[in-house]
Every structure is written in C-alpha cells, then in structure tokens.
Write a protein that holds these residues in place. Structure first.
Motif, PDB file in Angstrom:
ATOM      1  N   TYR A  99       0.727  -1.235   0.110  1.00 15.70           N
ATOM      2  CA  TYR A  99      -0.126   0.119  -0.046  1.00 15.70           C
ATOM      3  C   TYR A  99       0.820   1.087  -0.033  1.00 15.70           C
ATOM      4  CZ  TYR A  99      -4.165  -3.054   0.930  1.00 15.70           C
ATOM      5  OH  TYR A  99      -5.184  -3.666   1.034  1.00 15.70           O
ATOM      6  N   ALA A 100       0.344   2.360  -0.694  1.00 15.33           N
ATOM      7  CA  ALA A 100       1.277   3.635  -0.477  1.00 15.33           C
ATOM      8  C   ALA A 100       0.284   4.473   0.318  1.00 15.33           C
ATOM      9  CB  ALA A 100       1.095   4.200  -2.008  1.00 15.33           C
ATOM     10  N   ILE A 101       1.077   4.900   1.163  1.00 17.30           N
ATOM     11  CA  ILE A 101       0.499   6.027   2.513  1.00 17.30           C
ATOM     12  C   ILE A 101       1.047   7.256   1.741  1.00 17.30           C
ATOM     13  CG2 ILE A 101       0.445   6.586   4.824  1.00 17.30           C
ATOM     14  CD1 ILE A 101       1.326   3.689   5.411  1.00 17.30           C
ATOM     15  N   THR A 149       3.788  -1.962   8.202  1.00 19.77           N
ATOM     16  CA  THR A 149       5.225  -2.682   8.284  1.00 19.77           C
ATOM     17  C   THR A 149       5.676  -1.894   7.002  1.00 19.77           C
ATOM     18  OG1 THR A 149       4.360  -4.497   9.249  1.00 19.77           O
ATOM     19  CG2 THR A 149       6.455  -4.561   8.236  1.00 19.77           C
ATOM     20  N   ASP A 150       6.993  -1.593   7.235  1.00 18.72           N
ATOM     21  CA  ASP A 150       7.596  -0.699   6.108  1.00 18.72           C
ATOM     22  C   ASP A 150       8.378  -2.010   5.249  1.00 18.72           C
ATOM     23  OD1 ASP A 150      10.099  -1.391   7.372  1.00 18.72           O
ATOM     24  OD2 ASP A 150      10.574   0.681   7.989  1.00 18.72           O
ATOM     25  N   ALA A 151       8.947  -1.301   4.060  1.00 19.64           N
ATOM     26  CA  ALA A 151       9.522  -2.190   3.068  1.00 19.64           C
ATOM     27  C   ALA A 151      10.675  -2.954   3.798  1.00 19.64           C
ATOM     28  CB  ALA A 151       9.935  -1.332   1.938  1.00 19.64           C
ATOM     29  N   ASN A 152      11.380  -2.609   4.703  1.00 17.90           N
ATOM     30  CA  ASN A 152      12.436  -3.356   5.354  1.00 17.90           C
ATOM     31  C   ASN A 152      11.841  -4.413   6.494  1.00 17.90           C
ATOM     32  OD1 ASN A 152      14.325  -1.986   4.052  1.00 17.90           O
ATOM     33  ND2 ASN A 152      14.118  -0.366   5.464  1.00 17.90           N
ATOM     34  N   GLU A 158      -3.979   1.039  -2.373  1.00 15.37           N
ATOM     35  CA  GLU A 158      -3.426  -0.274  -2.876  1.00 15.37           C
ATOM     36  C   GLU A 158      -2.432  -0.211  -3.953  1.00 15.37           C
ATOM     37  OE1 GLU A 158      -4.796  -4.720  -3.643  1.00 15.37           O
ATOM     38  OE2 GLU A 158      -6.384  -3.496  -2.918  1.00 15.37           O
ATOM     39  N   LEU A 159      -1.080  -0.689  -3.872  1.00 15.66           N
ATOM     40  CA  LEU A 159      -0.532  -0.701  -5.147  1.00 15.66           C
ATOM     41  C   LEU A 159      -0.857  -1.985  -6.135  1.00 15.66           C
ATOM     42  CD1 LEU A 159       2.720   0.497  -3.831  1.00 15.66           C
ATOM     43  CD2 LEU A 159       1.229   1.782  -4.903  1.00 15.66           C
ATOM     44  N   PRO A 160      -1.008  -1.977  -7.302  1.00 17.08           N
ATOM     45  CA  PRO A 160      -0.958  -3.098  -8.158  1.00 17.08           C
ATOM     46  C   PRO A 160       0.094  -4.141  -8.341  1.00 17.08           C
ATOM     47  CG  PRO A 160      -0.813  -1.202  -9.543  1.00 17.08           C
ATOM     48  CD  PRO A 160      -0.699  -0.539  -8.171  1.00 17.08           C
ATOM     49  N   LYS A 161       0.008  -5.247  -8.265  1.00 15.24           N
ATOM     50  CA  LYS A 161       0.764  -6.380  -8.201  1.00 15.24           C
ATOM     51  C   LYS A 161       1.594  -6.366  -9.417  1.00 15.24           C
ATOM     52  CE  LYS A 161      -1.223  -9.171  -4.695  1.00 15.24           C
ATOM     53  NZ  LYS A 161      -1.791 -10.391  -4.326  1.00 15.24           N
ATOM     54  N   ILE A 171       4.946   6.832   1.680  1.00 15.78           N
ATOM     55  CA  ILE A 171       5.356   5.621   2.377  1.00 15.78           C
ATOM     56  C   ILE A 171       4.976   4.158   1.562  1.00 15.78           C
ATOM     57  CG2 ILE A 171       5.703   4.657   4.765  1.00 15.78           C
ATOM     58  CD1 ILE A 171       4.951   7.396   5.752  1.00 15.78           C
ATOM     59  N   ILE A 172       5.718   3.301   1.611  1.00 16.26           N
ATOM     60  CA  ILE A 172       5.203   2.026   0.980  1.00 16.26           C
ATOM     61  C   ILE A 172       5.192   1.104   2.312  1.00 16.26           C
ATOM     62  CG2 ILE A 172       5.652  -0.029  -0.723  1.00 16.26           C
ATOM     63  CD1 ILE A 172       4.883   3.069  -1.920  1.00 16.26           C
ATOM     64  N   SER A 173       3.932   0.577   2.340  1.00 10.94           N
ATOM     65  CA  SER A 173       3.864  -0.531   3.262  1.00 10.94           C
ATOM     66  C   SER A 173       3.817  -1.875   2.923  1.00 10.94           C
ATOM     67  CB  SER A 173       2.589  -0.243   4.253  1.00 10.94           C
ATOM     68  OG  SER A 173       1.579  -0.629   3.629  1.00 10.94           O
ATOM     69  N   ASP A 174       4.042  -2.848   3.752  1.00  9.38           N
ATOM     70  CA  ASP A 174       4.090  -4.156   3.213  1.00  9.38           C
ATOM     71  C   ASP A 174       2.947  -5.019   3.897  1.00  9.38           C
ATOM     72  OD1 ASP A 174       4.585  -6.741   2.265  1.00  9.38           O
ATOM     73  OD2 ASP A 174       5.881  -7.304   4.048  1.00  9.38           O
ATOM     74  N   GLY A 175       1.647  -4.903   3.263  1.00 11.07           N
ATOM     75  CA  GLY A 175       0.356  -5.254   3.763  1.00 11.07           C
ATOM     76  C   GLY A 175      -0.312  -4.196   4.194  1.00 11.07           C
TER      77      GLY A 175
END
Length: 78
Positions: A29-31, A56-59, A75-78, A39-43
């Motif tokens: 997801y892009a915040i 949760t960040d990319a790291n 939501e970011l496209p896969k 900010i890109i989140s994982d989940g």
C-alpha cells in the motif's frame, strides 16, 4: 515404471512450490502524507485506537504515523 515416477516427481514438486509461494505474497500500500511524502507499506495498514496508523515498512520494521498526517492510502497493483 520407476523412471516414469521420477520424471513426474520434479515437475510436480515445482508446481507445488509455486502454488505455495503464490499464497504468501502480500499486497503493498502507498501511504500519502499531507506533506507530499509517500510511504510504502508491506500489507494493509491498520488503524489503532490511539489515533495512529500502524504499518510494516519495506524493511519489515513496524512503524506508526498519526492519522492526521495521512492524506490517502491506496493499494498498489501487483
């Protein structure tokens, strides 16, 4: 007969591994913040009762940001 089973075993194992890994992928997801940061989140980020957005960040590190600082979550496209 034994040779036939061996030739089928490797492709079957490969298909099972790919199927298992496909289920493990998470959506990012892009915040977007009010000050134009992204900010890109994982989940998917979760809203906490404390007025914070948890993600949760990319790291792989859990982070929080105030919901008042967030302009949009997409939501970011896969």
């Amino acid at each position: 007969m034994k040779i036939k089973n061996r030739t089928l075993l490797l492709p079957l194992a490969a298909v099972l591994c790919v199927a298992a890994l496909t289920g493990c992928t998470r959506t990012s997801y892009a915040i977007q913040t009010n000050d134009a940061r992204t900010i890109i989140s994982d989940g998917k980020p979760k809203e906490a009762d404390s007025g914070l957005l948890e993600y949760t960040d990319a790291n792989g590190v859990k982070q929080q940001i105030s919901k008042t600082e967030v302009k949009q979550v997409t939501e970011l496209p896969k």
